[in-house]
Structures are given as C-alpha cells and as structure tokens.
Design an enzyme around this catalytic site. Sequence first.
Site, PDB file in Angstrom:
ATOM      1  N   LYS A 213       3.295  15.781  15.701  1.00 20.81           N
ATOM      2  CA  LYS A 213       2.116  16.540  15.287  1.00 20.81           C
ATOM      3  C   LYS A 213       1.142  16.733  16.447  1.00 20.81           C
ATOM      4  O   LYS A 213       1.155  15.947  17.404  1.00 20.81           O
ATOM      5  CB  LYS A 213       1.427  15.820  14.133  1.00 20.81           C
ATOM      6  CG  LYS A 213       0.970  14.410  14.446  1.00 20.81           C
ATOM      7  CD  LYS A 213       0.464  13.748  13.176  1.00 20.81           C
ATOM      8  CE  LYS A 213       0.312  12.247  13.373  1.00 20.81           C
ATOM      9  NZ  LYS A 213       0.021  11.545  12.111  1.00 20.81           N
ATOM     10  N   CYS A 434      -8.737   6.758   4.182  1.00 22.05           N
ATOM     11  CA  CYS A 434      -7.618   7.678   3.972  1.00 22.05           C
ATOM     12  C   CYS A 434      -7.158   7.582   2.520  1.00 22.05           C
ATOM     13  O   CYS A 434      -7.628   6.737   1.766  1.00 22.05           O
ATOM     14  CB  CYS A 434      -6.476   7.324   4.919  1.00 22.05           C
ATOM     15  SG  CYS A 434      -5.663   5.777   4.462  1.00 22.05           S
ATOM     16  N   CYS A 440       0.579   7.806  -0.869  1.00 21.51           N
ATOM     17  CA  CYS A 440       1.104   7.867   0.496  1.00 21.51           C
ATOM     18  C   CYS A 440       2.264   6.889   0.660  1.00 21.51           C
ATOM     19  O   CYS A 440       2.116   5.686   0.437  1.00 21.51           O
ATOM     20  CB  CYS A 440       0.012   7.557   1.520  1.00 21.51           C
ATOM     21  SG  CYS A 440       0.693   7.569   3.188  1.00 21.51           S
ATOM     22  N   CYS A 479      -2.575   2.109   6.616  1.00 21.24           N
ATOM     23  CA  CYS A 479      -1.501   1.742   7.551  1.00 21.24           C
ATOM     24  C   CYS A 479      -1.970   2.149   8.948  1.00 21.24           C
ATOM     25  O   CYS A 479      -2.979   2.839   9.085  1.00 21.24           O
ATOM     26  CB  CYS A 479      -0.199   2.459   7.178  1.00 21.24           C
ATOM     27  SG  CYS A 479      -0.049   4.129   7.847  1.00 21.24           S
ATOM     28  N   CYS A 483      -5.075   7.797   9.824  1.00 19.99           N
ATOM     29  CA  CYS A 483      -5.650   9.030   9.268  1.00 19.99           C
ATOM     30  C   CYS A 483      -7.175   8.958   9.097  1.00 19.99           C
ATOM     31  O   CYS A 483      -7.836   9.988   9.119  1.00 19.99           O
ATOM     32  CB  CYS A 483      -4.995   9.373   7.940  1.00 19.99           C
ATOM     33  SG  CYS A 483      -3.223   9.662   8.087  1.00 19.99           S
TER      34      CYS A 483
HETATM   35 FE1  SF4 Z   1      -1.067   7.100   4.557  1.00 23.15          FE
HETATM   36 FE2  SF4 Z   1      -1.382   5.541   6.650  1.00 23.15          FE
HETATM   37 FE3  SF4 Z   1      -2.416   8.023   6.677  1.00 23.15          FE
HETATM   38 FE4  SF4 Z   1      -3.486   6.182   5.158  1.00 23.15          FE
HETATM   39  S1  SF4 Z   1      -3.390   6.121   7.401  1.00 23.15           S
HETATM   40  S2  SF4 Z   1      -2.968   8.277   4.519  1.00 23.15           S
HETATM   41  S3  SF4 Z   1      -1.751   4.972   4.527  1.00 23.15           S
HETATM   42  S4  SF4 Z   1      -0.263   7.498   6.611  1.00 23.15           S
END
Ligand code: SF4
Length: 574
Positions: A213, A434, A440, A479, A483
């Site tokens: 990305k 996020c 997710c 995670c 994001c």
């Molecule tokens: Fe999903 Fe990780 Fe992005 Fe949060 S930071 S939306 S858990 S991919």
Amino acid sequence: MTKYEETPKRSANEIFKDESNYLRGTIEQSFKEPLSGKIPEMDTQLIKFHGSYMQDNRDDRLTRQKKKLEPSYQFMVRVRTPGGTATPAQWLMMDNAANTIGNGTLKVTTRQAFQIHGIVKWNVKKFMQQMNDVLLDSLAACGDVNRNVMNGVNPNQSELHAEIYDWATKLSEHLLPHTQAYHEIWLDGEKVQGTPAVADVEPIYGKHYLPRKFKIGLAVPPSNDVDVYSQDIGIIAIVKEEQLIGFNIAVGGGMGMTHGETSTYPQLGRTIGFVTPDQLVDVAEKIVTIQRDFGNRSERKNARFKYTIDKYGIEWFKEELHKRLGYALQPIKEAIFTKRGDEYGWVKGKDGNWHFTIFIENGRIQDTKEYQLMTGLREIAQVHTGEFRMTPNQNLMIANVTPQKKRTIQKLIDAYHLTDGEQYSALRRNAIACVSLPTCGLAMAEAERYLPSLITKIDDLLEQEGLRNEEIVIRMSGCPNGCSRAALAEIGFIGKGPGKYNMYLGASFIGDRLSKLYLENIDEAAILKELQQLFHRYATERLEKEHFGDFVVRTNIIEATTDGTNFHTLAHTV
Ligand code: SF4
C-alpha cells in the site's frame, strides 16, 4: 539493485497480481456464486484494490463453529473520498446503505474515508452501483496502490482548504489504477467519474502495481492533523502572505510493524526538498515509480516504501528522483507545526460561511438510545447546502454553512444534542482508535470498543492531578499494523493479545517524533497503575507548557530518540 523481473522469489500476492488480468481475477464469478458467503483467497487479495475486505464477525465465530456453520462472512467497503469530503447527497446514500445493507453504522476512518461494514457478498455489487449513482467509488481505497489522499481540514483556512483539496483530488485521480476491472465487474462497464478512459494499461503502476500500500497526505501548517510524517509521501503546504507557493516533500513515513520482528518498524517521513504547485503531481508520480521498481516484492513485511528508502539510502533516493524528474528539488522551506487536533464547534471562514466540527468518538456514526448521532446527521444532510468533511482525527465537519442556513443547522444540532465534545476531557478529544474487533481479521485486542471506557478511567487519574484540560494525544490500535497511527501518540497502545497491550510513550505532541516501547503485554490494571505515577510526576515536575510526550523524554522516563527524528532508523537499519 532489484527490479521486478530480477526478484528471485516473489510473494504470493505478487503471483496473484501477476495472474489477475489487471485486478479481475475471478471476482465477477465469485460474487455470483450462490452457496457460500466467502470468496476464494486470490479474490480476497484482489478485491482490496476495489476497496473491499472480506471479513467475518469474530464475535460469532465460536457459536457458528459449534453449529457447524461457516463464519458469518461479510464485506467491508472503504470509500475513496480524497480530503474526506462528501456532498449531502453522498452522505444520504451512505447513510441509507449502512441502514439497509450494512450493519447500521458508518465509520470515519483515520484516513478521512467512509467505511461501511457488514455487507453480505450478494449485496456488494448493489452498493458499488449506489455509490456510482452519487459519483462515489471505492477504487484503490485499499490494495497495493496509492490510497485515499488526505488533506488538512482547518476551518480557519477555508479558502486555502479549497485549494489544497483540489491538489488532493488531482493526486488521487492521477494515481488511480487505469484498469477497467472495477467498471466491468461492479458497474457493468460504466465509467466511474474521474477515472481514465484507457483500457487495460497501467502507465504508472505497470502490471504488478506496487509492492505494498501507498499513502499520501497534505498538511497545512500550523496543523499537522494528517500526520504528515506518517505518510509515504507527506506534502507540507508552504504559504506566504496567504498564497500557496508550493510544498515541502517528505518521503518514507509509515506506521506498521510486526511484534518481535526487528526488521519491521514505524518510520517518520524525511523531508527532502521543496516543489512548486505545478511540479507536485509529476513529483508524486516519479516517487511512486521508484517504489514500484525498487520495493521488496519477496517479503511483504518489508515491502513498504520506508524500507526501500532505508535499504538504499535517502541520498540514493534523491539522486534517483532527480534523474527521473530531470531536475532537482529546491531547498526545504520553513514550516512550523503547532498542533494535530481538530478545532471543535463553530468557526467562521473568511468568506463568511460557517463550519461546525462535531466530536465523534473513534469515528463511529450510529444511533444509540442515548445519542441519535446518525439520525441527526441524516436530518442535517437533508437541508445542508455545503459539504461534510471527515477529519483525520475521525471527527466530522459540517462545512460551508451559509449564514442563512446556520440557524437551521444549529436547531438540528440542538435537537439531537450533537456535541462539539466540550463536556469531555482534552484526552478524549485527542483520542483515535482503529476498528479492530469484531470485524478486522488482524486484530489481536480490542481498540474502538475498548478505548472509550479506558479513557473514562484515565480521566479519573487526570482529574486527581488537575490535568483534565491538558491536551494529550492518545491512540490505540488492535494490532501493530498501525491504522490509528499509535506510534505517533504521546500515549500509544498496540494490541498484543486479548486484554493485553504494549504501551508506547514519548512521541511529540505535533507528530514529528515517534514513541518508544515503554511496557510490554500489560493489562488494564497495569496501564492505570503506571499512568497514575506518570501523571503525578507530570503534574509536579513539568515545565511551563511542556507537553506530556516531551516531558517523558526530558525526564528520561523514556529514552530520547537519538536525532530528533527516529530512533528506529538507527536501531534497525535494514
Ligand atoms: Fe485492524 Fe490492526 Fe488496522 Fe486495527 S491496526 S484496524 S486491528 S489492521
């Protein structure tokens, strides 16, 4: 140096792209298949380029497993809205879709896009067509391409905003994939507004698109609301005597990492020079082509642009860019950031129009028994003649309200108690989370559903120390993908496992210094205990106007980043 053809072992995603016939794969057939709500793995990767992820409701997984049912597969669609701008008609379409084929909510993402969750496979095409009817699309909102282009939304700079928004839109459109796959699959061949007419040729991306990305954001100092140093290309507007004269360009920012893998790390963009407005699109394109040609195609964990620059060096990168441009970037111009947060409530623009910024906790728009946010916004959209602007902090501005319309909008704001967040602590008003669970697939711990209650407890600690009105940037990601841009929070949490987080401290208030790992794998009790002590020290030992992130660095609670930019670069050179 490695080019695509010379890459010895390409990753599975590279093979998918290679065999996809310019992002078509078997998406069309998969979405017609009547028996299962899922689609094959290759299509799950390709559909990201069309702006969608296949997900399932993780809350239901075990129950469905026990009943021998397949997971409740559903699709998230992220809508491409450069600069976060949507017309009232577009708002009403999104609202209607969320309530008829989605899960009844809308999410304002950290990249100023709409996200709609919970669409079953057989309704995705219908939604794509509904978007097209109001000139929206989700092309390239996800996938290994340039994604939604962000731009600042400072209501005090409404005229400048229009100009910057223009540039965000130009960049977004220039860097769209040219493939007609989106139109063929979802729109039965119809052309999407703004997309190029050339069929099946990708003059910028080539057949294999980018290794990963790619993100672009435009900031207008003094506000760094787009977190310009977190972007693959961070573009900083330089304004002299209220005229836009050009942009500083920062390259190679990125927030993601993998727990326990030191070859992965968040990185800050490094400012390399200044360009005039007429050079901007060309410069962005050439930067993208360098990443296309030199990014890592074997290991996706090391495929982001930041690793390409760290591998070959910033001087090599500048030389390569100048070679491709045929000219050199000019010296960097001074730009000073002082804040990242939104300005809530009513602000009058220079042209006499008004802008009202609503506080939206973690960007989730929904109705609850206590707070009819979604209905209130729908009613506003029905009478509003300006536009909506989703902010990089996941809030919403009702923008360009004429003086004549202001009273009508205010009545609706009052009727639905839409809040500018004034009753909340400064910490809550500066929070981002996020999506994370339940949708997710990568989430390791809660974020959006948990951060509000954690903040309530942290607020008590701040209250005890007289810090309730202290602006502190707090962010949580489920995670390490990043994001919520937690690596740029003064207090950052990144999910490690159910109820457990790594706690990061020490990023700067304005987002030009990364945080550092402070405590690993801790639960709520440990988080609160630690923060209580830290807040007490902050309240008693801080210097005048010293921000929390700066305080923990000055007092050696957290080790300072070595060069004021990024300790990760020095610690983990690839
Ligand atoms: Fe999903 Fe990780 Fe992005 Fe949060 S930071 S939306 S858990 S991919």
